[in-house]
Scaffold this motif. Structure first.
Motif, PDB file in Angstrom:
ATOM      1  N   THR A  61       1.329  -0.896  -0.074  1.00 24.46           N
ATOM      2  CA  THR A  61      -0.070   0.753   0.367  1.00 24.46           C
ATOM      3  C   THR A  61       0.891   1.474  -0.076  1.00 24.46           C
ATOM      4  N   GLU A  62       2.096   1.431   0.315  1.00 29.41           N
ATOM      5  CA  GLU A  62       3.361   1.851  -0.197  1.00 29.41           C
ATOM      6  C   GLU A  62       3.808   2.769  -1.451  1.00 29.41           C
ATOM      7  N   LYS A  63       4.201   4.412  -1.118  1.00 31.93           N
ATOM      8  CA  LYS A  63       5.109   4.191  -2.240  1.00 31.93           C
ATOM      9  C   LYS A  63       6.117   3.382  -2.321  1.00 31.93           C
ATOM     10  N   THR A  64       7.332   3.148  -3.581  1.00 32.65           N
ATOM     11  CA  THR A  64       8.511   3.275  -2.606  1.00 32.65           C
ATOM     12  C   THR A  64       8.849   4.429  -2.398  1.00 32.65           C
ATOM     13  N   LEU A  65       9.823   5.057  -1.566  1.00 28.69           N
ATOM     14  CA  LEU A  65      10.025   5.596  -1.413  1.00 28.69           C
ATOM     15  C   LEU A  65      12.030   5.481  -0.352  1.00 28.69           C
ATOM     16  N   VAL A  76      17.757  16.605   4.431  1.00 30.73           N
ATOM     17  CA  VAL A  76      17.175  14.711   4.129  1.00 30.73           C
ATOM     18  C   VAL A  76      17.022  14.874   2.453  1.00 30.73           C
ATOM     19  N   HIS A  77      17.811  13.970   1.756  1.00 28.14           N
ATOM     20  CA  HIS A  77      17.203  14.291   0.479  1.00 28.14           C
ATOM     21  C   HIS A  77      15.955  12.643   0.550  1.00 28.14           C
ATOM     22  N   LEU A  78      14.474  13.367  -0.414  1.00 32.68           N
ATOM     23  CA  LEU A  78      13.911  12.336  -0.819  1.00 32.68           C
ATOM     24  C   LEU A  78      14.028  12.132  -2.376  1.00 32.68           C
ATOM     25  N   GLY A  79      14.259  10.483  -2.059  1.00 31.49           N
ATOM     26  CA  GLY A  79      14.402   9.824  -3.888  1.00 31.49           C
ATOM     27  C   GLY A  79      12.308   8.849  -3.908  1.00 31.49           C
ATOM     28  N   MET A  80      11.269   9.255  -4.586  1.00 29.41           N
ATOM     29  CA  MET A  80      10.482   8.460  -4.546  1.00 29.41           C
ATOM     30  C   MET A  80      10.368   8.457  -6.557  1.00 29.41           C
ATOM     31  N   GLN A  81       8.854   7.297  -6.633  1.00 26.30           N
ATOM     32  CA  GLN A  81       8.577   6.716  -7.888  1.00 26.30           C
ATOM     33  C   GLN A  81       7.811   7.968  -8.429  1.00 26.30           C
ATOM     34  N   ARG A 131       3.893   8.224   6.145  1.00 24.15           N
ATOM     35  CA  ARG A 131       5.068   7.970   6.805  1.00 24.15           C
ATOM     36  C   ARG A 131       6.006   8.205   7.490  1.00 24.15           C
ATOM     37  N   PHE A 132       7.900   8.847   7.199  1.00 26.69           N
ATOM     38  CA  PHE A 132       8.703   8.015   8.171  1.00 26.69           C
ATOM     39  C   PHE A 132       9.224   9.049   9.137  1.00 26.69           C
TER      40      PHE A 132
END
Length: 137
Positions: A61-65, A76-81, A131-132
């Motif tokens: 249910t979560e997006k790859t993050l 903080v670096h974010l990388g998402m699909q 969330r994280f």
């Protein structure tokens, strides 16, 4: 929560009364947050944590993050699909300290202007949220 201080002592340690949760904790849980500054002074406040049930299947249910580093000194670096519709960063009391509209697939979020501690990042993708936690030292 201590929102203002008259000295220059930085938070040196944060202790949570509970930092892992099980299926029995689903719902709203009250935890104690104890902060210690560089001089050894402590304060304890309560915080509400909302525990949600997950499937236990990674990615169901979560997006790859990807997010890094944690702990961080600032960025903080974010990388998402895919790009997110919204980002909110909250402190452990639930106070929103940063809100941003569309977040690109690869984005850097600067926390260097905020106090050391634990922050909750909440990303919204349409009707879904993810969330994280990030620790800032």
């Amino acid at each position: 929560m201590v929102s203002q201080a008259t000295d220059n002592c930085a938070v040196s340690d944060t202790v949570l009364s509970q930092n892992t949760f099980t299926i029995a904790d689903v719902g709203t849980v009250t935890i104690n947050v104890m902060l210690t500054d560089a001089s050894g002074n402590t304060t304890t406040e309560t915080a509400l944590v909302v525990v949600q049930r997950t499937t236990g299947i990674p990615g169901a249910t979560e997006k790859t993050l990807k997010f890094y580093p944690s702990p961080t000194r600032g960025v903080v670096h974010l990388g998402m699909q895919q790009a997110a519709d919204e980002l909110m960063v909250m402190d452990m009391t639930g106070k929103i300290i940063l809100r941003k509209g569309t977040v690109e697939k690869d984005e850097a979020i600067d926390l260097s202007g905020f106090h050391n501690g634990i922050y909750v990042f909440q990303l919204r993708f349409g009707d879904e949220t993810q969330r994280f936690k990030v620790v800032k030292n």
